[in-house]
Write an enzyme that holds these catalytic residues in place. Structure first.
Site, PDB file in Angstrom:
ATOM      1  N   SER A  22       0.830  -1.207   0.000  1.00 41.35           N
ATOM      2  CA  SER A  22       0.000   0.000   0.000  1.00 41.35           C
ATOM      3  C   SER A  22       0.868   1.263   0.000  1.00 41.35           C
ATOM      4  O   SER A  22       1.863   1.348   0.722  1.00 41.35           O
ATOM      5  CB  SER A  22      -0.901  -0.014   1.237  1.00 41.35           C
ATOM      6  OG  SER A  22      -1.670   1.163   1.294  1.00 41.35           O
ATOM      7  N   SER A  47      -3.684   3.718   1.274  1.00 42.32           N
ATOM      8  CA  SER A  47      -4.711   3.806   2.320  1.00 42.32           C
ATOM      9  C   SER A  47      -5.575   5.041   2.122  1.00 42.32           C
ATOM     10  O   SER A  47      -5.078   6.118   1.785  1.00 42.32           O
ATOM     11  CB  SER A  47      -4.062   3.898   3.696  1.00 42.32           C
ATOM     12  OG  SER A  47      -3.346   2.725   3.992  1.00 42.32           O
ATOM     13  N   ASN A  70       9.924   7.583   5.305  1.00 42.26           N
ATOM     14  CA  ASN A  70       8.800   8.379   4.829  1.00 42.26           C
ATOM     15  C   ASN A  70       7.927   8.811   5.983  1.00 42.26           C
ATOM     16  O   ASN A  70       7.764   8.100   6.969  1.00 42.26           O
ATOM     17  CB  ASN A  70       7.998   7.624   3.758  1.00 42.26           C
ATOM     18  CG  ASN A  70       6.886   6.778   4.343  1.00 42.26           C
ATOM     19  OD1 ASN A  70       5.803   7.295   4.638  1.00 42.26           O
ATOM     20  ND2 ASN A  70       7.154   5.497   4.534  1.00 42.26           N
ATOM     21  N   ALA A  71       7.409  10.015   5.834  1.00 43.04           N
ATOM     22  CA  ALA A  71       6.395  10.514   6.764  1.00 43.04           C
ATOM     23  C   ALA A  71       5.358  11.222   5.908  1.00 43.04           C
ATOM     24  O   ALA A  71       5.235  12.439   5.921  1.00 43.04           O
ATOM     25  CB  ALA A  71       7.005  11.457   7.791  1.00 43.04           C
ATOM     26  N   ILE A  74      -0.577   9.865   5.163  1.00 49.68           N
ATOM     27  CA  ILE A  74      -1.842   9.454   4.529  1.00 49.68           C
ATOM     28  C   ILE A  74      -2.625  10.635   3.932  1.00 49.68           C
ATOM     29  O   ILE A  74      -3.737  10.950   4.359  1.00 49.68           O
ATOM     30  CB  ILE A  74      -2.767   8.663   5.516  1.00 49.68           C
ATOM     31  CG1 ILE A  74      -1.985   7.688   6.376  1.00 49.68           C
ATOM     32  CG2 ILE A  74      -3.887   7.988   4.747  1.00 49.68           C
ATOM     33  CD1 ILE A  74      -1.674   6.360   5.757  1.00 49.68           C
ATOM     34  N   CYS A 131      -0.060   2.807  10.636  1.00 46.22           N
ATOM     35  CA  CYS A 131       0.677   3.941  10.089  1.00 46.22           C
ATOM     36  C   CYS A 131       1.434   4.636  11.212  1.00 46.22           C
ATOM     37  O   CYS A 131       0.817   5.114  12.166  1.00 46.22           O
ATOM     38  CB  CYS A 131      -0.242   4.922   9.396  1.00 46.22           C
ATOM     39  SG  CYS A 131       0.697   6.227   8.600  1.00 46.22           S
ATOM     40  N   GLY A 265       7.219  -2.918  -1.930  1.00 47.55           N
ATOM     41  CA  GLY A 265       7.028  -1.482  -1.743  1.00 47.55           C
ATOM     42  C   GLY A 265       8.133  -0.629  -2.316  1.00 47.55           C
ATOM     43  O   GLY A 265       8.185  -0.334  -3.509  1.00 47.55           O
ATOM     44  N   THR A 266       9.075  -0.267  -1.451  1.00 42.53           N
ATOM     45  CA  THR A 266      10.074   0.762  -1.745  1.00 42.53           C
ATOM     46  C   THR A 266      10.846   0.531  -3.048  1.00 42.53           C
ATOM     47  O   THR A 266      11.138   1.490  -3.767  1.00 42.53           O
ATOM     48  CB  THR A 266      11.055   0.841  -0.557  1.00 42.53           C
ATOM     49  OG1 THR A 266      10.292   1.201   0.594  1.00 42.53           O
ATOM     50  CG2 THR A 266      12.140   1.873  -0.765  1.00 42.53           C
TER      51      THR A 266
HETATM   52  C1  FMN Z   1       6.034   6.206   0.384  1.00 37.46           C
HETATM   53  C2  FMN Z   1       5.348   5.142   1.199  1.00 37.46           C
HETATM   54  C3  FMN Z   1       3.980   5.245   1.440  1.00 37.46           C
HETATM   55  C4  FMN Z   1       3.331   4.266   2.194  1.00 37.46           C
HETATM   56  N1  FMN Z   1       1.983   4.367   2.398  1.00 37.46           N
HETATM   57  C5  FMN Z   1       1.332   3.384   3.075  1.00 37.46           C
HETATM   58  C6  FMN Z   1      -0.078   3.428   3.228  1.00 37.46           C
HETATM   59  O1  FMN Z   1      -0.767   4.333   2.768  1.00 37.46           O
HETATM   60  N2  FMN Z   1      -0.664   2.406   3.921  1.00 37.46           N
HETATM   61  C7  FMN Z   1       0.048   1.355   4.439  1.00 37.46           C
HETATM   62  O2  FMN Z   1      -0.545   0.456   5.035  1.00 37.46           O
HETATM   63  N3  FMN Z   1       1.395   1.296   4.280  1.00 37.46           N
HETATM   64  C8  FMN Z   1       2.032   2.266   3.617  1.00 37.46           C
HETATM   65  N4  FMN Z   1       3.391   2.187   3.434  1.00 37.46           N
HETATM   66  C9  FMN Z   1       4.130   1.021   3.971  1.00 37.46           C
HETATM   67  C10 FMN Z   1       4.316  -0.041   2.884  1.00 37.46           C
HETATM   68  O3  FMN Z   1       3.066  -0.512   2.421  1.00 37.46           O
HETATM   69  C11 FMN Z   1       5.154  -1.228   3.417  1.00 37.46           C
HETATM   70  O4  FMN Z   1       4.473  -1.853   4.480  1.00 37.46           O
HETATM   71  C12 FMN Z   1       6.530  -0.795   3.908  1.00 37.46           C
HETATM   72  O5  FMN Z   1       7.065   0.234   3.100  1.00 37.46           O
HETATM   73  C13 FMN Z   1       7.513  -1.967   3.936  1.00 37.46           C
HETATM   74  O6  FMN Z   1       7.678  -2.525   2.662  1.00 37.46           O
HETATM   75  P1  FMN Z   1       8.922  -2.133   1.683  1.00 37.46           P
HETATM   76  O7  FMN Z   1      10.169  -2.236   2.506  1.00 37.46           O
HETATM   77  O8  FMN Z   1       8.855  -3.118   0.556  1.00 37.46           O
HETATM   78  O9  FMN Z   1       8.672  -0.734   1.228  1.00 37.46           O
HETATM   79  C14 FMN Z   1       4.062   3.169   2.703  1.00 37.46           C
HETATM   80  C15 FMN Z   1       5.435   3.076   2.447  1.00 37.46           C
HETATM   81  C16 FMN Z   1       6.084   4.046   1.701  1.00 37.46           C
HETATM   82  C17 FMN Z   1       7.554   3.901   1.432  1.00 37.46           C
END
Ligand code: FMN
Length: 305
Positions: A22, A47, A70-71, A74, A131, A265-266
């Site tokens: 997400s 989200s 990231n911060a 939402i 979050c 994700g990233t």
């Molecule tokens: C830019 C960004 C935005 C994200 N927005 C959400 C979000 O809206 N809802 C959510 O459940 N997780 C959000 N996440 C968390 C990711 O879904 C994921 O759980 C987390 O980044 C770990 O996975 P990764 O290491 O592959 O990025 C966000 C992560 C990033 C980097």
């Protein structure tokens, strides 16, 4: 013949076990890009909250060694705006669409779940309980009582498949997963990002506008993998592994640990084709190891089975 990537996530049938995490993927149908989301096992959306939100003040993203902070906070079109985009854009996909809901109270979660659970495009609801960078309130995934209340509220509000997405920022992830399961979650997704900070030593202040944020990317993979392994040994519902998956080898490790599917994700910010490469790499691994189906490798690395 090449290995079969089809798999089951509870009641959801997926063509492969790879989906975006997400907040880390979007699609612009008007631009005929190199990657179509129907290649994915499912699509998980950013989200959404009940009311529209701008999100946090900048700076919202910072690169770190082997990861990203990231911060974002939402930013959201709110329920009505999201519903319009869902109907106009995401309804065009053939692959299952998973909507993610984020809220400040159990009542808000329930409204979002009731309304979005009725949408024909929504194959499942992921509850973002984790979050780490909203400006006020307790994080449900960190509070056993609030976590139960939120998941139960969603369960009572909809018959749609619900996936509880948990935070790694807890002492006992197994306890939180077990609470989610007994409160009615059909699947568990973990992990969200890990609380972190970076400081600009010349400006002598935190880089992120909010000070702290969530760390994601390759740096967090071993932490996510350990948590997924532990949770898979403790719950009966399927688990989606997420955290630092950047290559097929990472995704395979999560499947071997017991995850039924993975989220990416990233890495997609660096390489928009990463998910396609991960899907191809999983198939190549299965073929070279002599497996005919991806389901054959789920949990193979477990020492407790
Ligand atoms: C830019 C960004 C935005 C994200 N927005 C959400 C979000 O809206 N809802 C959510 O459940 N997780 C959000 N996440 C968390 C990711 O879904 C994921 O759980 C987390 O980044 C770990 O996975 P990764 O290491 O592959 O990025 C966000 C992560 C990033 C980097």
């Amino acid at each position: 013949m090449s290995a079969d990537l089809r798999c089951q996530l509870g009641r959801l049938s997926l063509k492969n076990p790879v989906m975006p995490a997400s907040g880390c993927f979007d699609w612009y149908p008007e631009h005929d890009g190199p990657f179509h989301p129907d290649e994915l096992g499912a699509v998980v959306l950013k989200s959404t909250t009940l009311q529209p939100r701008d999100g946090n003040i900048p700076i919202r993203l910072a690169e770190t060694p082997s990861g990203m902070l990231n911060a974002i906070g939402i930013p959201s079109y709110g329920l009505e705006g999201f519903r319009t985009i869902l109907r106009e854009k995401w309804s065009r996909l053939k692959t299952p669409v998973i909507a993610s809901i984020s809220a400040f109270t159990p009542e808000e979660y329930a409204i979002l779940a009731r309304e979005l659970g009725k949408e024909p495009t929504v194959a499942a609801l992921e509850i973002n309980l984790s979050c780490p960078n909203l400006e006020h309130g307790v994080i449900p995934a960190q509070d056993p009582v609030l976590l139960r209340e939120c998941v139960e509220a969603v369960r009572e509000a909809t018959e749609a498949m619900i996936i509880a997405k948990l935070s790694p920022n807890v002492t006992d992830i197994v306890e939180m997963a077990s609470i989610s399961e007994s409160a009615g979650a059909d699947a568990i997704c973990l992990i969200n990002s890990i609380r972190g900070m970076e400081i600009d030593i010349w400006k002598k202040k935190p880089i992120l506008g909010r000070g702290t944020g969530g760390l994601s990317g390759p740096a967090i993979k071993p932490i996510a993998l350990a948590m997924v392994y532990e949770v898979c040994g403790a719950v009966k519902v399927p688990v989606i592994g997420v955290g630092g998956i950047s290559r097929a080898e990472d995704a395979i490790a999560f499947l071997l640990a017991g995850a039924s599917a993975v989220q990416v994700g990233t890495i997609s910010f660096r390489d928009p084709l990463a998910m396609r490469k991960i899907i191809t790499g999983i198939r190549e691994y299965l073929d070279s190891e002599g497996y005919t189906s991806v389901t054959d490798i789920i949990g193979l690395a477990r020492t407790d089975t």
